[in-house]
Motif scaffolding. Structure first.
Motif, PDB file in Angstrom:
ATOM      1  N   GLU A 261       0.837  -1.204   0.000  1.00  0.00           N
ATOM      2  CA  GLU A 261       0.000   0.000   0.000  1.00  0.00           C
ATOM      3  C   GLU A 261       0.870   1.252   0.000  1.00  0.00           C
ATOM      4  O   GLU A 261       0.623   2.195  -0.769  1.00  0.00           O
ATOM      5  CB  GLU A 261      -0.917  -0.015   1.225  1.00  0.00           C
ATOM      6  N   ARG A 262       1.903   1.279   0.831  1.00  0.00           N
ATOM      7  CA  ARG A 262       2.807   2.432   0.878  1.00  0.00           C
ATOM      8  C   ARG A 262       3.616   2.537  -0.412  1.00  0.00           C
ATOM      9  O   ARG A 262       3.898   3.642  -0.881  1.00  0.00           O
ATOM     10  CB  ARG A 262       3.741   2.318   2.089  1.00  0.00           C
TER      11      ARG A 262
ATOM     12  N   GLY B  20       3.933   5.651  -3.281  1.00  0.00           N
ATOM     13  CA  GLY B  20       5.190   6.290  -3.658  1.00  0.00           C
ATOM     14  C   GLY B  20       6.298   6.230  -2.635  1.00  0.00           C
ATOM     15  O   GLY B  20       7.386   6.762  -2.870  1.00  0.00           O
ATOM     16  N   ALA B  21       6.067   5.586  -1.484  1.00  0.00           N
ATOM     17  CA  ALA B  21       7.115   5.509  -0.465  1.00  0.00           C
ATOM     18  C   ALA B  21       8.275   4.622  -0.934  1.00  0.00           C
ATOM     19  O   ALA B  21       9.426   4.847  -0.564  1.00  0.00           O
ATOM     20  CB  ALA B  21       6.544   4.976   0.842  1.00  0.00           C
ATOM     21  N   TYR B  22       7.966   3.594  -1.720  1.00  0.00           N
ATOM     22  CA  TYR B  22       8.967   2.682  -2.279  1.00  0.00           C
ATOM     23  C   TYR B  22       8.656   2.465  -3.748  1.00  0.00           C
ATOM     24  O   TYR B  22       7.606   2.879  -4.244  1.00  0.00           O
ATOM     25  CB  TYR B  22       8.946   1.330  -1.542  1.00  0.00           C
ATOM     26  N   ASP B  23       9.581   1.807  -4.447  1.00  0.00           N
ATOM     27  CA  ASP B  23       9.395   1.588  -5.882  1.00  0.00           C
ATOM     28  C   ASP B  23       9.096   0.138  -6.239  1.00  0.00           C
ATOM     29  O   ASP B  23       8.396  -0.128  -7.218  1.00  0.00           O
ATOM     30  CB  ASP B  23      10.653   2.030  -6.647  1.00  0.00           C
ATOM     31  N   ILE B  24       9.633  -0.805  -5.487  1.00  0.00           N
ATOM     32  CA  ILE B  24       9.486  -2.214  -5.820  1.00  0.00           C
ATOM     33  C   ILE B  24       9.543  -3.034  -4.537  1.00  0.00           C
ATOM     34  O   ILE B  24      10.235  -2.663  -3.582  1.00  0.00           O
ATOM     35  CB  ILE B  24      10.588  -2.650  -6.817  1.00  0.00           C
ATOM     36  N   ALA B  25       8.781  -4.141  -4.505  1.00  0.00           N
ATOM     37  CA  ALA B  25       8.697  -4.915  -3.265  1.00  0.00           C
ATOM     38  C   ALA B  25       8.530  -6.403  -3.554  1.00  0.00           C
ATOM     39  O   ALA B  25       8.017  -6.799  -4.604  1.00  0.00           O
ATOM     40  CB  ALA B  25       7.515  -4.424  -2.422  1.00  0.00           C
ATOM     41  N   GLY B  26       8.971  -7.211  -2.589  1.00  0.00           N
ATOM     42  CA  GLY B  26       8.790  -8.654  -2.648  1.00  0.00           C
ATOM     43  C   GLY B  26       7.867  -9.088  -1.525  1.00  0.00           C
ATOM     44  O   GLY B  26       8.239  -8.946  -0.357  1.00  0.00           O
TER      45      GLY B  26
END
Length: 332
Positions: free
Chosen positions: A82-83, A87-93
């Motif tokens: 959600e974050r 825009g808080a992060y660009d990519i996630a696993g």
């Protein structure tokens, strides 16, 4: 210098300048802010960490991922995607269980009966992508799979049919409806509480992925029930706005690595079968016996797992659920 010579000299300079301006400048290396839904170094998060390392090696001069950290150090795992979308992060696993709050249709990714290659071919992933994009999330691929979910039981709690009446089981939303439908009483708990609940006898068993079980639980676990159901998959997702701003080359590097991992981890692959075989050996070495339901009982187990999960899913997603079920399963 006469006028003609001055004109020709000026024209040559103009042509040279225009040619310089028309020559594309080398694209600058882009660095993405990456995060994990698991603590850095924790077994479930290691595959994404390896993925980041591979992308950084192949993407030198094009794209890099700066892995900032993992949940819960960076916040709740249920807020990571959600974050990221904000825009808080660009990519996630993250596993789909951790982003169902922003994409309610995420559980389809664990209920899939088709391979991901088939889902990319039949439009299943494209349809899920449309849904995710509305939340500013780009689904890139399934980079890891911890295998099917099994029921694990304490000593003296063996079963021989698809009936859980009288058993009190620790659950997560993944299989709550399934276990309840077969007669179990259930209770929720965090992962660190599983050992204590089993050791004290407060619960008779728990559901977990075949390759994701904590070694600390071996002493309080006596049985593993087959067949397994669903898939414990972990996915790479990105902020859609940031993803669309990347160059084709950068997106290509990331896609190649992640889809390569997706193919390697497919449940039908030799690699996945080898991982399962290694895990079964570990269970045997730690005294965990396999109970394999047979015939009609096995059919009922698998059928009820699917029916309860999809009924719950469609009730929660009445508009998108039926089409996702059609695309993601082998049901006629």
């Amino acid at each position: 210098m006469n006028t003609k010579k001055m004109f020709l000299k000026g024209l040559a300079a103009l042509v040279a300048t225009s040619a310089f301006l028309a020559t594309p400048l080398a694209a600058e290396e882009v660095t993405l802010r990456g995060v994990s839904c698991f603590p850095i170094g924790a077994p479930p998060g290691v595959p994404f960490e390896r993925l980041v390392t591979e992308i950084n090696e192949k993407g030198k001069g094009v794209v890099q991922i700066n892995l900032l950290g993992g949940a819960p150090a960076i916040g709740s795992p249920f807020q990571v995607v959600e974050r990221m979308a904000q825009g808080a992060y660009d990519i996630a696993g993250c596993p789909e269980a951790f982003f169902g709050n922003i994409i309610p249709e995420a559980p389809a990714l664990r209920l899939q009966e088709k391979t991901f290659a088939e889902l990319r071919e039949n439009g299943g992933i494209d349809y899920f992508q449309e849904i995710a994009n509305k939340k500013n999330v780009q689904f890139i691929g399934r980079h890891h799979d911890d295998g099917a979910f099994n029921l694990f039981l304490a000593e003296g709690k063996a079963i021989d049919k698809a009936d859980l009446t009288g058993l009190n089981l620790r659950v997560s939303p993944v299989y709550t409806a399934f276990f309840k439908e077969l007669g179990a009483s259930v209770q929720r708990s965090s992962m660190p509480e599983v050992y204590t609940l089993m050791e004290s006898g407060a619960v008779d068993g728990y559901g977990w992925s075949v390759r994701g079980i904590s070694p600390s639980w071996y002493p309080v676990t006596k049985y593993r029930v087959e067949p397994g159901v669903y898939r414990a998959s972990i996915h790479t997702v990105a902020n859609m706005t940031k993803w669309n701003a990347l160059s084709d080359e950068a997106r290509g590097v990331i896609n190649d690595v992640i889809i390569g991992s997706e193919t390697k981890m497919e449940g039908t692959s030799d690699h996945a079968k080898q991982l399962d075989a290694e895990m079964l050996k570990v269970f045997e070495e730690n005294g965990i016996e396999t109970i394999t339901l047979q015939g009609e009982e096995a059919e009922k187990w698998v059928r009820m797992a699917g029916e309860t999960a999809w009924a719950e899913f469609i009730e929660q997603n009445p508009e998108t659920g039926p089409k996702l079920k059609e695309l993601f399963t082998n049901a006629e």
